[in-house]
Design an enzyme around this catalytic site. Structure first.
Site, PDB file in Angstrom:
ATOM      1  N   HIS A 143       0.874  -1.199  -0.160  1.00  0.00           N
ATOM      2  CA  HIS A 143      -0.113   0.114   0.133  1.00  0.00           C
ATOM      3  C   HIS A 143       1.119   1.153  -0.050  1.00  0.00           C
ATOM      4  CE1 HIS A 143      -2.645   3.130   1.581  1.00  0.00           C
ATOM      5  NE2 HIS A 143      -3.549   2.492   0.899  1.00  0.00           N
ATOM      6  N   GLU A 176      -3.611   1.450  -7.546  1.00  0.00           N
ATOM      7  CA  GLU A 176      -4.008   2.462  -6.739  1.00  0.00           C
ATOM      8  C   GLU A 176      -3.093   3.666  -6.853  1.00  0.00           C
ATOM      9  OE1 GLU A 176      -6.372   1.649  -3.045  1.00  0.00           O
ATOM     10  OE2 GLU A 176      -4.225   1.384  -2.321  1.00  0.00           O
TER      11      GLU A 176
HETATM   12  P1  PGA Z   1      -9.258   6.188  -0.256  1.00  0.00           P
HETATM   13  O1  PGA Z   1      -8.082   5.344  -0.038  1.00  0.00           O
HETATM   14  O2  PGA Z   1     -10.368   5.460  -0.871  1.00  0.00           O
HETATM   15  O3  PGA Z   1      -9.282   6.944   1.103  1.00  0.00           O
HETATM   16  O4  PGA Z   1      -8.843   7.284  -1.343  1.00  0.00           O
HETATM   17  C1  PGA Z   1      -7.697   4.142  -0.691  1.00  0.00           C
HETATM   18  C2  PGA Z   1      -6.749   3.270   0.060  1.00  0.00           C
HETATM   19  O5  PGA Z   1      -5.971   3.919   0.892  1.00  0.00           O
HETATM   20  O6  PGA Z   1      -6.548   1.995  -0.214  1.00  0.00           O
END
Ligand code: PGA
Length: 270
Positions: A107, A186
């Site tokens: 992450h 992401e």
């Molecule tokens: P968010 O975070 O949906 O608040 O943008 C996503 C994540 O940290 O996996």
């Protein structure tokens, strides 16, 4: 790619000491998930990733798995299986003993932890490779997060970044473990900002990630079930649009997962 797979919706619970979040807030939230029946939505597979400090057998079994029909996930895992590693992330053996089935690796907030210590991206990806192989070897399913920073995006290095993260992070993953792997695209600049890339940028990043995976793990195009999910800025308002993008096999939800009703709207969105 087998398209009949259920969409995977992960709640990455960002419980936060600054907000005075405690174990009772977690239980309240999970109870909300249960009453919203998020684990019972057809064609959805729901997992909740919980901060390590709150991982207890009773929480996992009573509030997540048995009552909620939700999969239990950890937000970190060690690259070591056994031995004394004071202060390390939990061993996959401990996680499976607790009834955990899923783990997050890579992450953005975890990458940052190593970056501020001066580690270069290659060595961080190599560490993730060890964590991923170790977790898969012990039967955990891994959601591996990849994505570019704003700087990498603005300088045209999105593909290069994804390529390195996937090639270096997954080079030791055996083909037979690929069904137990989820890649979460992401973009790092979207996390917690409410921003999302254009649909075309998401589609292209997902397709490219799959292409690199196929090359890295030397697999035939249709012989694996690795899902590629999207995370960053997911909300009830943008969920339907995101899930319609080709190659988007699910979502990783941060901020919005702290509100049981919002999360349920995301899970139930058509
Ligand atoms: P968010 O975070 O949906 O608040 O943008 C996503 C994540 O940290 O996996």
């Amino acid at each position: 790619m087998k398209k009949q797979l259920k969409k995977f919706i992960g709640a990455n619970l960002k419980l936060n000491p600054v907000s005075n979040n405690s174990q009772s807030d977690l239980i309240r939230l999970l109870t909300g998930y249960v009453s919203e029946e998020v684990g019972k939505v057809p064609n959805r597979e729901v997992a909740v990733f919980v901060p390590t400090i709150f991982l207890r057998e009773t929480v996992v079994k009573s509030y997540i798995r048995n009552v909620g029909n939700i999969l239990a996930g950890a937000q970190e895992v060690s690259e070591h299986t056994q031995g004394a590693y004071t202060g390390d992330s939990p061993s996959p053996l401990w996680l499976t003993q607790l009834g955990i089935t899923d783990v997050l690796v890579g992450h953005s907030e975890d990458r940052l932890r190593y970056e501020v210590l001066g580690a270069n991206p290659n060595s961080i990806n190599t560490l993730y490779n060890k964590k991923i192989s170790n977790a898969l070897h012990h039967g955990l399913r891994v959601t591996y997060c990849v994505g570019e920073t704003l700087d990498q995006k603005n300088s045209g290095r999105t593909k290069k970044t994804l390529e390195e993260q996937i090639e270096q992070g997954l080079s030791q993953v055996p083909i037979f473990d690929l069904d137990n792997l989820i890649i979460a695209y992401e973009p790092r600049w979207t996390i917690g900002t409410g921003k999302t890339p254009s649909e075309e940028d998401i589609r292209a990043a997902h397709q490219y990630s799959l292409d690199v995976l196929v090359r890295t793990c030397k697999i035939g195009d249709d012989k694996y079930k690795t899902r590629v999910i999207y995370g960053g800025g997911v909300s009830p308002e943008n969920t339907s649009g995101l899930l319609k993008i080709p190659c988007v096999d699910g979502l990783l939800v941060g901020g919005a997962s702290l509100d049981a009703h919002k999360f349920s709207q995301i899970v139930k969105a058509a």
